[in-house]
Design an enzyme around this catalytic site. Structure first.
Site, PDB file in Angstrom:
ATOM      1  N   ASP A   1       5.383   4.393   5.204  1.00  0.00           N
ATOM      2  CA  ASP A   1       6.036   3.267   6.010  1.00  0.00           C
ATOM      3  C   ASP A   1       6.460   1.758   5.581  1.00  0.00           C
ATOM      4  O   ASP A   1       6.981   1.112   5.608  1.00  0.00           O
ATOM      5  CB  ASP A   1       5.982   3.200   7.699  1.00  0.00           C
ATOM      6  N   HIS A   2       5.873   1.778   3.825  1.00  0.00           N
ATOM      7  CA  HIS A   2       5.710   0.790   3.313  1.00  0.00           C
ATOM      8  C   HIS A   2       6.186   1.541   1.524  1.00  0.00           C
ATOM      9  O   HIS A   2       6.570   0.535   1.250  1.00  0.00           O
ATOM     10  CB  HIS A   2       4.161   0.412   3.080  1.00  0.00           C
TER      11      HIS A   2
ATOM     12  N   HIS B   1       1.368   3.755   2.281  1.00  0.00           N
ATOM     13  CA  HIS B   1       2.003   4.834   3.451  1.00  0.00           C
ATOM     14  C   HIS B   1       3.425   4.704   3.230  1.00  0.00           C
ATOM     15  O   HIS B   1       4.293   3.662   2.869  1.00  0.00           O
ATOM     16  CB  HIS B   1       1.197   4.291   4.898  1.00  0.00           C
TER      17      HIS B   1
ATOM     18  N   HIS C   1       4.038  -5.043  11.228  1.00  0.00           N
ATOM     19  CA  HIS C   1       4.653  -4.590  12.375  1.00  0.00           C
ATOM     20  C   HIS C   1       4.497  -5.487  13.349  1.00  0.00           C
ATOM     21  O   HIS C   1       3.933  -6.544  12.724  1.00  0.00           O
ATOM     22  CB  HIS C   1       3.748  -3.091  12.352  1.00  0.00           C
TER      23      HIS C   1
ATOM     24  N   HIS D   1       0.460  -1.212  -0.142  1.00  0.00           N
ATOM     25  CA  HIS D   1       0.134   0.320  -0.439  1.00  0.00           C
ATOM     26  C   HIS D   1       0.970   1.429  -0.503  1.00  0.00           C
ATOM     27  O   HIS D   1       1.975   1.122  -0.011  1.00  0.00           O
ATOM     28  CB  HIS D   1      -1.384  -0.417   1.085  1.00  0.00           C
TER      29      HIS D   1
ATOM     30  N   HIS E   1      -7.492  -0.802   5.555  1.00  0.00           N
ATOM     31  CA  HIS E   1      -6.389  -0.036   5.599  1.00  0.00           C
ATOM     32  C   HIS E   1      -5.985   1.011   5.208  1.00  0.00           C
ATOM     33  O   HIS E   1      -6.388   2.530   5.099  1.00  0.00           O
ATOM     34  CB  HIS E   1      -5.138  -0.855   6.335  1.00  0.00           C
TER      35      HIS E   1
ATOM     36  N   ASP F   1       0.050  -3.913   5.976  1.00  0.00           N
ATOM     37  CA  ASP F   1      -1.377  -3.901   7.668  1.00  0.00           C
ATOM     38  C   ASP F   1      -2.291  -4.083   7.530  1.00  0.00           C
ATOM     39  O   ASP F   1      -3.105  -3.487   8.331  1.00  0.00           O
ATOM     40  CB  ASP F   1      -1.293  -2.098   7.253  1.00  0.00           C
TER      41      ASP F   1
END
Ligand code: ZN
Ligand code: FE
Length: 248
Positions: free
Chosen positions: A60-61, A58, A170, A56, A113, A132
């Protein structure tokens, strides 16, 4: 045909995953939480990156996509929403397949998400990279999607074989465990959470988990059992709201 998965913690609580197709040496990075850390691990292992698989959009991805592509020349495969951050070479959605050498990943639609979130499943390797969407004893917050969408996504993952290893993005397991105990008194859950608190006290990883373990103990997958008074997606929504408000 098989893969080797190299897992390493990065940022504050993300896991990085480098996946190597043993037959050909082709290597994929599942998401790009931290470009420097990922390039460092590749260097250490002597693996050459050919592919980024994004779950996805975001940061942090997908935040490391550009730096890693510039350094390695790899291809970037992910849902169209990743282009909110940077270009994607091949856009995928549920039902597509992606090959890494002789390893074939099925793309599983797992929105909720984020709207276009996807997971990557190799049936031959009993492995799913779920970003996530599903966590050990938890699930992602619904930043963009609705409860019925997230519930359907979780059901698609729960339908995979019980022995499927679930590589979550995570290490949220201890806080998920505290919440799970607040809504579910099942003894199997209690045994699992004891093990989790033990592991985390020694700084050990609780990921990957398995589909079987999550079906048995994850309060989001067990929502219809915990709230039999509600329709399944409403039961899920109630548990998700309780977690959003949980102060544990
Ligand atoms: Zn996210
Ligand atoms: Fe994340």
């Amino acid at each position: 045909m098989s893969i080797t998965v190299h897992q390493f913690p990065c940022l504050s609580d993300n896991y990085g995953y480098l996946v190597r197709d043993d037959a050909t040496g082709q290597t994929a990075s599942i998401d790009t939480p931290d470009a420097k850390a990922i390039l460092g691990e590749l260097e250490k292992l002597g693996w050459k990156l050919t592919l980024i698989l994004n779950t996805h959009w975001h940061a942090d991805h997908a935040g490391g996509n550009e730096e890693i592509k510039a350094a390695t020349g790899c291809q970037i495969v992910g849902p169209a929403e990743v282009e909110r951050l940077s270009p994607v070479d091949r856009k995928v959605s549920g039902g597509d397949t992606v090959d890494l050498g002789q390893t074939r990943f099925q793309v599983i639609e797992s929105g909720g998400h984020t709207l276009q979130h996807v997971a990557f499943h190799s049936a031959a390797d009993h492995a799913a990279f779920v970003g996530d969407t599903l966590f050990a004893l938890g699930c992602g917050r619904m930043f963009e999607g609705t409860a019925p969408q997230m519930w359907d996504s979780l059901q698609r993952l729960a339908a995979l074989p019980d022995d499927t290893r679930v590589y979550c993005a995570h290490e949220y397991t201890a806080s998920n465990a505290r919440f799970a105990l607040s809504v579910d008194q099942d003894p199997v859950l209690k045994t699992r959470t004891d093990e989790i608190f033990d592991k985390r006290s020694r700084d050990e990883w609780t990921v990957p988990t398995t589909i079987g373990a999550e079906k048995a103990t994850n309060p989001f997958l067990r929502a219809p059992m915990l709230r039999p008074d509600l329709a399944p997606h409403e039961a899920f929504a109630a548990i998700r709201t309780a977690k959003d408000n949980f102060k544990g």
